[in-house]
Design a protein around this motif. Structure first.
Motif, PDB file in Angstrom:
ATOM      1  N   VAL A 179      89.156 -40.969  67.421  1.00 29.23           N
ATOM      2  CA  VAL A 179      89.317 -40.472  68.393  1.00 29.23           C
ATOM      3  C   VAL A 179      88.575 -40.953  68.826  1.00 29.23           C
ATOM      4  O   VAL A 179      87.348 -40.722  68.968  1.00 29.23           O
ATOM      5  N   VAL A 180      88.611 -41.704  69.843  1.00 27.61           N
ATOM      6  CA  VAL A 180      87.486 -42.397  70.670  1.00 27.61           C
ATOM      7  C   VAL A 180      87.809 -42.193  71.906  1.00 27.61           C
ATOM      8  O   VAL A 180      88.498 -42.319  72.502  1.00 27.61           O
ATOM      9  N   HIS A 181      87.380 -41.217  72.943  1.00 29.96           N
ATOM     10  CA  HIS A 181      87.206 -40.632  74.293  1.00 29.96           C
ATOM     11  C   HIS A 181      86.265 -41.308  74.888  1.00 29.96           C
ATOM     12  O   HIS A 181      85.655 -42.418  75.379  1.00 29.96           O
ATOM     13  N   VAL A 182      87.297 -41.064  76.692  1.00 22.17           N
ATOM     14  CA  VAL A 182      87.001 -42.219  77.872  1.00 22.17           C
ATOM     15  C   VAL A 182      86.734 -41.181  78.745  1.00 22.17           C
ATOM     16  O   VAL A 182      87.974 -39.900  78.643  1.00 22.17           O
ATOM     17  N   PRO A 183      85.680 -41.055  79.245  1.00 23.33           N
ATOM     18  CA  PRO A 183      85.759 -39.386  81.103  1.00 23.33           C
ATOM     19  C   PRO A 183      86.447 -39.644  82.181  1.00 23.33           C
ATOM     20  O   PRO A 183      87.614 -40.577  82.345  1.00 23.33           O
ATOM     21  N   LEU A 184      87.038 -38.742  82.424  1.00 29.60           N
ATOM     22  CA  LEU A 184      87.531 -38.639  83.342  1.00 29.60           C
ATOM     23  C   LEU A 184      86.904 -38.478  84.604  1.00 29.60           C
ATOM     24  O   LEU A 184      85.699 -37.843  84.393  1.00 29.60           O
ATOM     25  N   ASP A 185      87.273 -38.306  85.832  1.00 27.45           N
ATOM     26  CA  ASP A 185      86.052 -37.622  86.840  1.00 27.45           C
ATOM     27  C   ASP A 185      87.880 -37.119  87.095  1.00 27.45           C
ATOM     28  O   ASP A 185      88.975 -36.859  87.528  1.00 27.45           O
ATOM     29  N   ALA A 186      87.677 -37.113  89.183  1.00 21.96           N
ATOM     30  CA  ALA A 186      88.539 -36.276  89.426  1.00 21.96           C
ATOM     31  C   ALA A 186      90.052 -36.442  89.926  1.00 21.96           C
ATOM     32  O   ALA A 186      90.258 -36.438  90.552  1.00 21.96           O
ATOM     33  N   ASP A 187      89.712 -38.178  89.931  1.00 24.23           N
ATOM     34  CA  ASP A 187      90.635 -39.559  90.060  1.00 24.23           C
ATOM     35  C   ASP A 187      91.239 -39.350  88.845  1.00 24.23           C
ATOM     36  O   ASP A 187      91.912 -40.506  88.839  1.00 24.23           O
ATOM     37  N   GLY A 188      91.230 -38.790  87.916  1.00 23.92           N
ATOM     38  CA  GLY A 188      91.623 -39.287  85.882  1.00 23.92           C
ATOM     39  C   GLY A 188      90.606 -40.054  85.527  1.00 23.92           C
ATOM     40  O   GLY A 188      90.048 -40.061  85.416  1.00 23.92           O
ATOM     41  N   LEU A 189      91.704 -40.887  84.529  1.00 24.49           N
ATOM     42  CA  LEU A 189      90.770 -41.795  83.885  1.00 24.49           C
ATOM     43  C   LEU A 189      90.122 -42.366  84.093  1.00 24.49           C
ATOM     44  O   LEU A 189      90.970 -43.511  85.627  1.00 24.49           O
ATOM     45  N   ILE A 190      89.195 -43.006  83.797  1.00 24.63           N
ATOM     46  CA  ILE A 190      87.964 -43.708  84.757  1.00 24.63           C
ATOM     47  C   ILE A 190      88.469 -45.575  83.926  1.00 24.63           C
ATOM     48  O   ILE A 190      87.838 -46.064  83.425  1.00 24.63           O
TER      49      ILE A 190
END
Length: 446
Positions: free
Chosen positions: A165-176
């Motif tokens: 699993v490789v993670h990708v960050p979120l912010d307040a509007d979801g997946l970046i």
């Protein structure tokens, strides 16, 4: 002296019986390699304590069933057995009851999905659908890209099939989108094989954020360009607190998206009925995989749900759930603002969860035993990452406790946080804070 062979070596004779106390599991050497990565869910491990009546549990994501018309549902179940008992209690189709699949189309139309009953595969909850999809696509070492943080149950499935699993960050509007594109480009340069992107676009579990409408086509375009399938897990999509349901990603991109749905959050989880909508060739393999796993989903559960959808005001029931959970969301964010002003948190527009970032230096996992002693439970953020991040976060669930219990639980939690903060001020922090990629709106948004 006779020794046991290592895993994978041929047996040269019968194994000796281990001396008492020297081995907890005599079959340890016989398990498949993939079992060695399996571990207990941090949420399941909490249940024995969190379900005690004196503990305010802000941990589990159990729907509140108090507003269901249980008398009507009981009559429906009785009618199913009385009028269709020989069907309800018999084996059925591996793809699921055709009548229910047609009704599922009506449910999905609320999110703009236009499909055919043959596109739908009924499963034992959407968790089984996710397991089947992962079984179909993942070889050991394949990459699954998932949001950071991500659903703990999905991470367990990916781990069981030996995915990386490789993670990708979120912010307040979801997946970046930019972060997703950079991650896929980096993996392509490394020659690593990405099989799919796993995403919860609506009222995310655990982060509580929603993927903005502007970002959705960008995410799909990036995935298409890199040849990556999108798994859209959407158990909360009808539980928004304001306005109409958002259009599903599947509604505009049916060939590149597998959609997972469930009746667990909008009706009742005890029936264990979910579904997947997939491209034709994938659907055929899903049916075969489901038949090999369970032969067929429960006819009794399917016919009970079908009867409910046909005879009850299920849209009105969803509205009642939305109002109930909105009131409890408001109770939680109000209590956080009052009792934990030094923390930050997401204010979800629907669903069950808020994602809370603790004050500097605090470790949610280390703090949990003291919280349970103070009779309040939550899920540490580390449960929602595959790589050890999240110690400075916790997931708080507002779906099950009453507003009064939520406020009391947050009050107790604030006392624990205050005690921990005092210890940190005396003895220092535990080092750098993981999880800095997730941006949480502050308490001023509450």
């Amino acid at each position: 002296m006779t020794t046991e062979p290592r895993p994978g070596e041929p047996l040269s004779g019968p194994l000796p019986t281990p001396a008492a106390g020297t081995r907890l599991d005599r079959w340890l050497g016989s398990y498949a390699e993939r079992t060695h990565g399996m571990r207990a869910s941090e949420i399941r491990a909490l249940f024995a304590v969190a379900n005690r009546p004196e503990v305010v549990s802000l941990a589990g994501g159990m729907p509140c069933l108090d507003v269901l018309p249980l008398d009507v549902i009981g009559e429906l179940a009785q009618r199913v057995v009385a009028t269709r008992g020989t069907t309800a209690l018999q084996y059925g189709s591996g793809q699921g009851d055709e009548g229910l699949r047609e009704q599922i189309l009506e449910v999905m139309r609320l999110e703009g999905i236009d499909a055919h009953p043959d596109d739908v595969v009924v499963t034992t909850g959407s968790q089984q659908a996710l397991d089947l999809v992962t079984r179909l696509f993942i070889d050991p070492g394949d990459v699954v890209v998932a949001e950071a943080p991500s659903y703990v149950g999905a991470l367990g499935v990916f781990r069981a099939y030996e995915a990386d699993v490789v993670h990708v960050p979120l912010d307040a509007d979801g997946l970046i989108p930019e972060a997703l594109e950079q991650t896929l480009a980096d993996l392509a340069r490394q020659g690593r094989r990405v099989k799919f992107l796993y995403t919860i676009p609506n009222f995310h579990n655990p982060a509580g954020v929603t993927l903005s409408l502007e970002r959705r086509p960008r995410i799909l375009e990036i995935a298409d360009r890199y040849g990556v399938l999108v798994i859209e897990d959407n158990p909360y999509g009808l539980l928004g607190f304001e306005g109409e349901p958002l259009p599903a990603m599947r509604s505009t991109h049916d060939d590149g998206v597998i959609y997972l749905g469930s009746f667990s959050k909008t009706f009742a989880p005890g029936y264990r009925v979910g579904w997947a909508v997939a491209p034709h060739a994938v659907r055929e393999k899903l049916v075969l995989a489901s038949e090999s796993a369970i032969l067929c989903p429960s006819n009794a559960s399917q016919l009970a749900i079908s009867g409910y959808l046909a005879t009850c005001d299920w849209k009105g029931q969803v509205k009642a759930f939305r109002e109930l959970y909105r009131e409890r969301r408001d109770a939680m964010v109000g209590a956080l603002a009052e009792h934990l002003p030094d923390a930050t948190w997401t204010v979800p527009d629907g669903g069950f969860y808020s994602w809370v970032r603790l004050p500097d230096g605090l470790d949610a996992k280390a703090m949990l035993p003291r919280a349970v002693t103070a009779r309040v439970a939550y899920v540490p953020g580390t449960a929602f990452y595959a790589d050890g991040q999240g110690a400075d976060h916790m997931r708080l669930s507002f779906c099950f406790p009453t507003p009064e219990r939520i406020r009391e639980g947050v009050r107790r939690l604030a006392g624990v946080v205050a005690g921990e903060s005092e210890l940190v001020s005396l003895f220092g922090t535990g080092g750098p804070r993981p999880g800095d990629d997730v941006q949480s709106p502050g308490p001023d948004l509450a």
